[in-house]
Enzyme design. Sequence first.
Site, short mmCIF file in Angstrom:
data_model
loop_
_atom_site.label_atom_id
_atom_site.label_comp_id
_atom_site.label_asym_id
_atom_site.label_seq_id
_atom_site.Cartn_x
_atom_site.Cartn_y
_atom_site.Cartn_z
N TRP A 150 0.79 -1.23 0.00
CA TRP A 150 0.00 0.00 0.00
C TRP A 150 0.83 1.28 0.00
O TRP A 150 0.28 2.36 -0.17
CB TRP A 150 -0.94 0.00 1.23
N ASN A 151 2.14 1.17 0.23
CA ASN A 151 2.89 2.44 0.40
C ASN A 151 3.22 3.12 -0.92
O ASN A 151 3.29 4.35 -0.99
CB ASN A 151 4.15 2.22 1.25
N LYS A 174 -1.88 -9.01 -7.79
CA LYS A 174 -2.78 -8.70 -6.68
C LYS A 174 -2.20 -7.47 -6.01
O LYS A 174 -1.20 -7.54 -5.29
CB LYS A 174 -2.89 -9.85 -5.67
N ALA A 175 -2.82 -6.34 -6.28
CA ALA A 175 -2.34 -5.10 -5.68
C ALA A 175 -2.97 -4.95 -4.30
O ALA A 175 -3.81 -5.76 -3.89
CB ALA A 175 -2.67 -3.93 -6.59
N GLY A 227 6.82 -6.27 0.32
CA GLY A 227 6.06 -6.15 1.57
C GLY A 227 6.93 -6.51 2.75
O GLY A 227 8.14 -6.29 2.72
N SER A 228 6.31 -7.04 3.80
CA SER A 228 7.05 -7.25 5.04
C SER A 228 7.85 -8.56 5.02
O SER A 228 7.54 -9.49 4.26
CB SER A 228 6.08 -7.25 6.22
N GLU A 249 11.19 -8.28 -2.29
CA GLU A 249 11.63 -6.94 -1.92
C GLU A 249 10.97 -6.63 -0.59
O GLU A 249 9.79 -6.31 -0.54
CB GLU A 249 11.21 -5.96 -3.03
N CYS A 283 10.32 1.70 2.13
CA CYS A 283 11.22 0.61 2.55
C CYS A 283 12.67 1.07 2.64
O CYS A 283 13.42 0.55 3.44
CB CYS A 283 11.07 -0.60 1.64
N GLU A 380 11.91 -2.28 12.03
CA GLU A 380 11.60 -1.26 11.02
C GLU A 380 10.46 -0.37 11.51
O GLU A 380 9.36 -0.85 11.76
CB GLU A 380 11.18 -1.96 9.73
P1 NAD Z 1 1.62 -7.01 6.54
O1 NAD Z 1 2.82 -7.85 6.80
O2 NAD Z 1 0.30 -7.50 7.00
O3 NAD Z 1 1.45 -6.76 4.97
C1 NAD Z 1 2.48 -6.28 4.13
C2 NAD Z 1 1.98 -6.39 2.69
O4 NAD Z 1 1.85 -7.76 2.34
C3 NAD Z 1 0.58 -5.81 2.47
O5 NAD Z 1 0.56 -5.18 1.22
C4 NAD Z 1 -0.35 -7.02 2.48
O6 NAD Z 1 -1.49 -6.84 1.66
C5 NAD Z 1 0.53 -8.09 1.90
N1 NAD Z 1 0.23 -9.42 2.41
C6 NAD Z 1 0.02 -9.76 3.70
N2 NAD Z 1 -0.14 -11.10 3.81
C7 NAD Z 1 -0.04 -11.60 2.56
C8 NAD Z 1 -0.09 -12.92 2.02
N3 NAD Z 1 -0.24 -14.01 2.80
N4 NAD Z 1 0.05 -13.06 0.69
C9 NAD Z 1 0.26 -12.00 -0.12
N5 NAD Z 1 0.34 -10.74 0.33
C10 NAD Z 1 0.20 -10.53 1.66
O7 NAD Z 1 1.94 -5.62 7.16
P2 NAD Z 1 1.33 -4.17 6.99
O8 NAD Z 1 0.74 -3.75 8.30
O9 NAD Z 1 0.49 -4.00 5.78
O10 NAD Z 1 2.68 -3.40 6.76
C11 NAD Z 1 3.58 -3.33 7.85
C12 NAD Z 1 4.96 -3.72 7.51
O11 NAD Z 1 5.11 -4.21 6.20
C13 NAD Z 1 5.84 -2.50 7.56
O12 NAD Z 1 6.30 -2.30 8.86
C14 NAD Z 1 6.94 -2.84 6.62
O13 NAD Z 1 7.93 -3.54 7.31
C15 NAD Z 1 6.35 -3.79 5.66
N6 NAD Z 1 6.11 -3.21 4.34
C16 NAD Z 1 7.16 -3.13 3.49
C17 NAD Z 1 6.98 -2.58 2.26
C18 NAD Z 1 8.11 -2.47 1.28
O14 NAD Z 1 8.10 -1.60 0.44
N7 NAD Z 1 9.10 -3.37 1.34
C19 NAD Z 1 5.74 -2.09 1.88
C20 NAD Z 1 4.66 -2.18 2.79
C21 NAD Z 1 4.87 -2.77 4.01
#
Ligand code: NAD
Length: 475
Positions: A150-151, A174-175, A227-228, A249, A283, A380
């Site tokens: 989402w960022n 899947k956005a 993502g995370s 990433e 990130c 982070e």
């Molecule tokens: P989260 O771990 O729940 O989700 C992170 C992302 O992954 C979201 O976009 C979510 O839709 C997706 N996601 C979650 N579970 C998934 C699954 N099983 N399959 C596919 N996609 C899935 O955390 P959050 O609260 O949305 O974000 C918090 C943390 O995520 C941040 O502290 C940061 O560390 C990390 N993050 C990193 C980036 C990046 O650019 N690397 C971007 C967004 C979030």
Amino acid sequence: MYGNLELFIDGKWLGGDGRKGEDVINPATEKPLAHLPHASKADLDQALEAAKKGLAVWRATSAYDRCKIMRKAADLMRERYDAISKIMVLEQGKVYPEARAEVITSADIIEWYAEEGRRSYGRIVPGRGKGVRQLVVQEPIGIVAAFTPWNFPVLTPARKIGGALAAGCSLILKASEETPGACVEMVRCFADAGLPAGVLNLVFGVPAEVSEYLLAKDAIRKISFTGSIPVGKHLAALAAKGMKRTTMELGGHSPVVVFGDADPEKAADTIAAFKYRNAGQVCISPTRFYVQEDVYSRFVKRFTEYANGIKVGDGLERGITMGPMANSRRIDTMESFVNDAKAHGGRIQTGGKRRGNQGYFYEPTVITDVPDDCKVMTQEPFGPLAPVVTFKTFDEVVERANSLEYGLAAYAFTTSNATAAAIGDALESGMVGVNSIAISTPETPFGGVKESGHGSEGGIEGLGAYLVTKFISQA
Ligand code: NAD
């Protein structure tokens, strides 16, 4: 101003029609913007069939013709930047100039990949026997499943779409369900540019359900996730079951090292502007500041002045320089990190609390005197928190900077060429900015090491991520 939210499967836009879904919330007001449909299992199956058909068509399309369609899509993104940027501000919260820069940069990424796809060369290796031709050719890896956060609702999908399409792959994207609108509009640019049906499919749903369903399918040959770290590890494990290639990433916790010979005011101005971009939800955001003792006070003073000058508010309002956090989870995290820092002796130089009680606004925050083992220094933050601490020697700061399992980005400021070269070599990080924050461009590799993930997006590496190598020996 906010667009229509639909799925895009096999070249068709699909709306609610009895599908489950969820509301998209404006983080500046906490009010719903629109209802987002989720893909059913039947929709996902249809997307898979469409992607198979799309792959057959697209891999057989010449790189020259693929380039033309991708460039047309990039041009449409540039034409429609204003509408797409406003949608992004409404759903994600970043300020309009940042959203506009994201859309324009994303168009540049698509265009760069479009061109680079025409230079996906193989090679001929001299054979050992007479008349033997040995060819090394690059082929598209197959159907890609891509998951984006989402960022950066347009930039992260653009990197994956650009690499995959330039290589001749089809994809199911899947956005983020929290910020879908700007991505829907970007996909519309590809549809309107004449991309054949099935090459690019866009779905939404419950993330874990969609990813588990798609990753179990043999037809998916590559996963790209941003993502995370915990989710990245989970998806990498699922991918391993089917021996599918991955690009991960993931998160970072980027150290900034300011040496005593640097100009502390100049360093503070450069890095503070970068710190509070997208309210720190980046990130590669600088997140741990190590400043050599002799310039520490000047750096903290200037950095704090910068933070105090930031205008927090609705990102569509003129003059606002930092928007809200994207969701309420981030506010909870900021509060927990700041409380933990205070409990460990941290001093809040500015900020340190939520602003107002409507909208997810949090103050630009500077914290000093924190120990290396507190939360904000080890996990982070993904928010507008800047912990600043001192160091004495080069070796000491390198050890502290490299002490975490993250390895995405790192920054350093110095006027010594020798120190610049030494710190660039010493930091364990996928990207290092020395007297520079320009570590993310379409033509350069972007990616992490250690738990921050593997593989690069951008540069020739980003194209290679969607190609497989075949060797043909022809006698
Ligand atoms: P989260 O771990 O729940 O989700 C992170 C992302 O992954 C979201 O976009 C979510 O839709 C997706 N996601 C979650 N579970 C998934 C699954 N099983 N399959 C596919 N996609 C899935 O955390 P959050 O609260 O949305 O974000 C918090 C943390 O995520 C941040 O502290 C940061 O560390 C990390 N993050 C990193 C980036 C990046 O650019 N690397 C971007 C967004 C979030």
